[in-house]
Design a protein around this motif. Sequence first.
Motif, mmCIF file in Angstrom:
data_model
loop_
_atom_site.group_PDB
_atom_site.id
_atom_site.type_symbol
_atom_site.label_atom_id
_atom_site.label_comp_id
_atom_site.label_asym_id
_atom_site.label_seq_id
_atom_site.Cartn_x
_atom_site.Cartn_y
_atom_site.Cartn_z
ATOM 1 N N GLY A 128 0.784 -1.230 0.000
ATOM 2 C CA GLY A 128 0.000 0.000 0.000
ATOM 3 C C GLY A 128 0.810 1.270 0.000
ATOM 4 O O GLY A 128 0.368 2.284 0.525
ATOM 5 N N LYS A 129 2.006 1.245 -0.607
ATOM 6 C CA LYS A 129 2.816 2.456 -0.603
ATOM 7 C C LYS A 129 2.207 3.507 -1.520
ATOM 8 O O LYS A 129 2.072 4.680 -1.144
ATOM 9 N N THR A 130 1.808 3.079 -2.738
ATOM 10 C CA THR A 130 1.231 4.047 -3.673
ATOM 11 C C THR A 130 -0.063 4.615 -3.116
ATOM 12 O O THR A 130 -0.345 5.814 -3.260
ATOM 13 N N MET A 131 -0.860 3.773 -2.445
ATOM 14 C CA MET A 131 -2.116 4.275 -1.871
ATOM 15 C C MET A 131 -1.836 5.281 -0.767
ATOM 16 O O MET A 131 -2.539 6.294 -0.641
ATOM 17 N N SER A 132 -0.800 5.020 0.035
ATOM 18 C CA SER A 132 -0.452 5.993 1.087
ATOM 19 C C SER A 132 -0.029 7.302 0.464
ATOM 20 O O SER A 132 -0.400 8.386 0.936
ATOM 21 N N LEU A 133 0.722 7.203 -0.632
ATOM 22 C CA LEU A 133 1.140 8.423 -1.329
ATOM 23 C C LEU A 133 -0.072 9.190 -1.824
ATOM 24 O O LEU A 133 -0.155 10.412 -1.678
ATOM 25 N N CYS A 134 -1.052 8.448 -2.376
ATOM 26 C CA CYS A 134 -2.248 9.123 -2.902
ATOM 27 C C CYS A 134 -3.038 9.790 -1.783
ATOM 28 O O CYS A 134 -3.583 10.887 -1.956
ATOM 29 N N HIS A 135 -3.086 9.134 -0.640
ATOM 30 C CA HIS A 135 -3.783 9.715 0.500
ATOM 31 C C HIS A 135 -3.116 11.026 0.899
ATOM 32 O O HIS A 135 -3.781 12.040 1.124
ATOM 33 N N THR A 136 -1.783 11.002 0.976
ATOM 34 C CA THR A 136 -1.054 12.216 1.353
ATOM 35 C C THR A 136 -1.241 13.312 0.307
ATOM 36 O O THR A 136 -1.415 14.494 0.653
ATOM 37 N N VAL A 137 -1.241 12.921 -0.947
ATOM 38 C CA VAL A 137 -1.420 13.912 -2.022
ATOM 39 C C VAL A 137 -2.824 14.517 -1.960
ATOM 40 O O VAL A 137 -3.005 15.717 -2.194
ATOM 41 N N HIS A 138 -3.790 13.685 -1.602
ATOM 42 C CA HIS A 138 -5.153 14.198 -1.451
ATOM 43 C C HIS A 138 -5.208 15.244 -0.345
ATOM 44 O O HIS A 138 -5.887 16.267 -0.473
ATOM 45 N N TYR A 139 -4.457 14.973 0.738
ATOM 46 C CA TYR A 139 -4.392 15.959 1.812
ATOM 47 C C TYR A 139 -3.827 17.280 1.294
ATOM 48 O O TYR A 139 -4.378 18.357 1.540
ATOM 49 N N GLU A 371 -16.540 -17.812 9.267
ATOM 50 C CA GLU A 371 -15.305 -17.600 10.023
ATOM 51 C C GLU A 371 -14.157 -18.402 9.422
ATOM 52 O O GLU A 371 -13.026 -17.932 9.313
ATOM 53 N N GLU A 372 -14.502 -19.628 9.038
ATOM 54 C CA GLU A 372 -13.498 -20.517 8.437
ATOM 55 C C GLU A 372 -12.911 -19.885 7.190
ATOM 56 O O GLU A 372 -11.699 -19.883 6.970
ATOM 57 N N GLY A 373 -13.806 -19.339 6.383
ATOM 58 C CA GLY A 373 -13.372 -18.724 5.136
ATOM 59 C C GLY A 373 -12.456 -17.549 5.397
ATOM 60 O O GLY A 373 -11.458 -17.326 4.717
ATOM 61 N N LYS A 374 -12.792 -16.787 6.433
ATOM 62 C CA LYS A 374 -11.956 -15.616 6.759
ATOM 63 C C LYS A 374 -10.565 -16.058 7.172
ATOM 64 O O LYS A 374 -9.559 -15.483 6.748
ATOM 65 N N LYS A 375 -10.524 -17.120 7.986
ATOM 66 C CA LYS A 375 -9.205 -17.607 8.422
ATOM 67 C C LYS A 375 -8.415 -18.092 7.218
ATOM 68 O O LYS A 375 -7.198 -17.891 7.131
ATOM 69 N N GLU A 376 -9.114 -18.710 6.276
ATOM 70 C CA GLU A 376 -8.420 -19.201 5.078
ATOM 71 C C GLU A 376 -7.844 -18.037 4.290
ATOM 72 O O GLU A 376 -6.717 -18.091 3.804
ATOM 73 N N ILE A 377 -8.627 -16.976 4.177
ATOM 74 C CA ILE A 377 -8.139 -15.811 3.411
ATOM 75 C C ILE A 377 -6.913 -15.226 4.100
ATOM 76 O O ILE A 377 -5.921 -14.862 3.463
ATOM 77 N N ILE A 378 -6.966 -15.153 5.434
ATOM 78 C CA ILE A 378 -5.817 -14.600 6.166
ATOM 79 C C ILE A 378 -4.589 -15.457 5.895
ATOM 80 O O ILE A 378 -3.493 -14.958 5.645
ATOM 81 N N PHE A 379 -4.798 -16.783 5.920
ATOM 82 C CA PHE A 379 -3.668 -17.676 5.717
ATOM 83 C C PHE A 379 -3.091 -17.521 4.319
ATOM 84 O O PHE A 379 -1.879 -17.494 4.133
ATOM 85 N N LEU A 380 -3.972 -17.391 3.328
ATOM 86 C CA LEU A 380 -3.490 -17.362 1.943
ATOM 87 C C LEU A 380 -2.735 -16.087 1.619
ATOM 88 O O LEU A 380 -1.784 -16.091 0.874
ATOM 89 N N CYS A 381 -3.205 -14.958 2.158
ATOM 90 C CA CYS A 381 -2.597 -13.703 1.705
ATOM 91 C C CYS A 381 -1.683 -13.091 2.746
ATOM 92 O O CYS A 381 -1.034 -12.096 2.473
ATOM 93 N N ASN A 382 -1.651 -13.659 3.974
ATOM 94 C CA ASN A 382 -0.788 -13.112 5.021
ATOM 95 C C ASN A 382 -1.053 -11.629 5.256
ATOM 96 O O ASN A 382 -0.163 -10.867 5.572
ATOM 97 N N ARG A 383 -2.303 -11.228 5.071
ATOM 98 C CA ARG A 383 -2.737 -9.852 5.287
ATOM 99 C C ARG A 383 -2.004 -8.851 4.389
ATOM 100 O O ARG A 383 -1.917 -7.674 4.719
ATOM 101 N N ASN A 384 -1.520 -9.305 3.276
ATOM 102 C CA ASN A 384 -0.905 -8.386 2.315
ATOM 103 C C ASN A 384 -2.016 -7.800 1.457
ATOM 104 O O ASN A 384 -2.777 -8.537 0.855
ATOM 105 N N PRO A 385 -2.142 -6.480 1.409
ATOM 106 C CA PRO A 385 -3.295 -5.876 0.744
ATOM 107 C C PRO A 385 -3.490 -6.317 -0.706
ATOM 108 O O PRO A 385 -4.598 -6.667 -1.100
ATOM 109 N N SER A 386 -2.419 -6.330 -1.501
ATOM 110 C CA SER A 386 -2.635 -6.645 -2.918
ATOM 111 C C SER A 386 -2.958 -8.112 -3.111
ATOM 112 O O SER A 386 -3.786 -8.473 -3.949
ATOM 113 N N MET A 387 -2.339 -8.973 -2.302
ATOM 114 C CA MET A 387 -2.649 -10.407 -2.407
ATOM 115 C C MET A 387 -4.096 -10.647 -2.037
ATOM 116 O O MET A 387 -4.799 -11.429 -2.660
#
Lengths: 395, 335
Positions: A128-139, A371-387
Amino acid sequence: MALQRLSFRLRQTVTHVRSLHTSGCGQQQAAEAVESEPEPLSVFRTRENDPACHSEQHMGQYYTLPSTHIRTLFPHGLPGRYQQQLKTFNEACMMVRKPSLEVISYLKKTDFSKPSLRYLFYGLNGTGKTMSLCHTVHYCYTQGWLVLHVPDAHIWMKNCKELMPSSYNDTRFDQPLQASEWLRNFRITNEPFLSKIKTKQRYVWTKRESTEEGSLLGQLVDQGISRVKSSSDVVGAVLKELRLQSGQPESDFRMAVAVDGVNGLWGRSTIKKKDKSPVESDELTLVYNLKKLLTKDWTGGAIITTLSQTGSLYTSKFDYLPQELLGEKGFDGMDPFLPVSVPNYSEKEFESCYLYWMDRQWLQHPQSRTEEGKKEIIFLCNRNPSMMDRICASL
Amino acid sequence: MASHASKAFLSLGRIHVSGVGLQKSLSRATYATGVSTHTGGGNKGRPDRGGQRQGFIKKNRRTSGEPRTDKMAVDQDWTSVYPTATSFRPSAVPLPVRMGYPMKGGVPPEKKGNLELIKIPNFLHLTPVAIRKHCEALKSFCTEWPSALGTDAQCDEHFPVKVESTDYMSAAPSLRNPSARVVHLRVKLSSLNLDDHARKKMLNLVRDRYCKDTDILTITAERCPLRKQNHEYAMYLLTVLYHESWKTEAWEAEKTVADMEDYSWEESPSQKNILSMLVRMKVAGEGEDEEVREQLLGRKEVQEYKNSVTRLRNEGESESTILQYKEAVKKVLNL
């Protein structure tokens, strides 16, 4: 929890009304207090659409960017997948996260008489680096600053179809197509400023064409867009003018220079000269002029940058730390800068994102709502936004 | 018995007699039938009594007795079973060894009568017990290990240069092995008397032969045909390296920043950047350039910044070094 939030908000509105805050924000808060606002929309959304008023309590929540802002501010700045999401959901919601809040807080405290400071967002791929940049630019945009946004410095270093020797300096090369496109987008973003700022120097383009001293910046930009051949030099002139004028007592604008993928400026390029030798970064007019803008010679603004490994050339896929991607020359060029780390989603942010997509009916698969599905999603993407985005796109 | 009688009645009456010659002269048919039944009854104790036409008579063979392995106790003295190097004796080795290529659907053949096991050399005469006995016998001829060399550290101190070479043994037509000429010479650089410049020059000269973690320089010599020659060559190389690294040549003055092993912050672009930035921010008071420089350099924040940048460059990047750099920058720029 809702009651707590409500009381906290009321407390905040009181302090806001008393403090010397931007008028827009104060009015908004006051209006809300008068309405005796009901429960907030949901846990993951916030009504606070002004980046200036975002604070710790809004962390992890989505705020909506007005569509007018999107059209003017981000003709070329947002990541591709996010633009598709905009079209699908018909609204632009961005998450408030810690890195951008940190940089916004520094920007609020900047002393504009001192040389502009450099901020660098760094992190793993897809955090989320580009998104953070966009947020700052919006400010910066909402605060009325002039925004000089280079969406991806890497595109100036590769895939150049037309490379011309520069008319101004024989040793350098021009990239007319990229320069004219950038000028067009610059014009869309900064319409109001183009009619206010005047040039301080006379520029001669050809024997018959020249821009006189004291003419409007808008004219200069139009000249560059219409005469594609000299567009790179026009870009150089524009940057020079802005650099000289920003921070001077008589000018009343602040400048925010936002460069995404800044490590490309000091990297190798794949563009080749006629004799098949690679072009150095300093031999490209656009890059050379932009680098001059990244120094600390000017006052009255800030430089916000991100590193990007995805578009970069000749770097390993696993590099993400500043020195690895910038290299020695880049580090010396950017030094001293403030590195801001952009990590993967935290638990709360992940919850927010998940709830947002549930709310938007994006997750269609029945199991993804459990809940199971949510845990699976967490496992698959490791909370990486783009994944997470890619995985949930197929659900 | 009854059957005998009946058969006898069928024949011409002379078959009772177990005489050899007469039987043959009789008609074949009767003989054949007679003999077939007879052989069913009478041939137990005497194999092939009628086998004169086969030719030879097998001598009475002595059956082999139990193998010695069955009588061996578990805690026997093995050194007396195999006191010297001898070939493999399956009856004397109590191990269920199998050797050979397993044919289709089979297993490697057992040890009994296995030529493969006999052909190969074995070390059954050199078990640890046997070796212990040898050592005990040799002890009376040995001298004691000196007490001054009790620990590894003491050995390193008195004998810093260690030479290693390998001897090879194999059962083959020739005794020689070409790998036996290789000599490795190991020495710790801390035990050599080198000053700063000499050490850097030595590291540049030897490059890969030096290991940073253990501080050991390894010189491997294998270009001469004999071990003695390689040993002398390695010692010669060490001597030359040492003396050359102490000398300073004229062209060493052209050493550039890229050649430097460590990052030094003085006179680096980083220092120039931060000083010019602070000057522009007008943090220090007005004054001469030099004075202002000295004043800025003496500040605590600038020192901290210098440490963080040096650490970042020398140790490489990691989250902790980056965080330290960030804190230092924040302090210097008063954020």
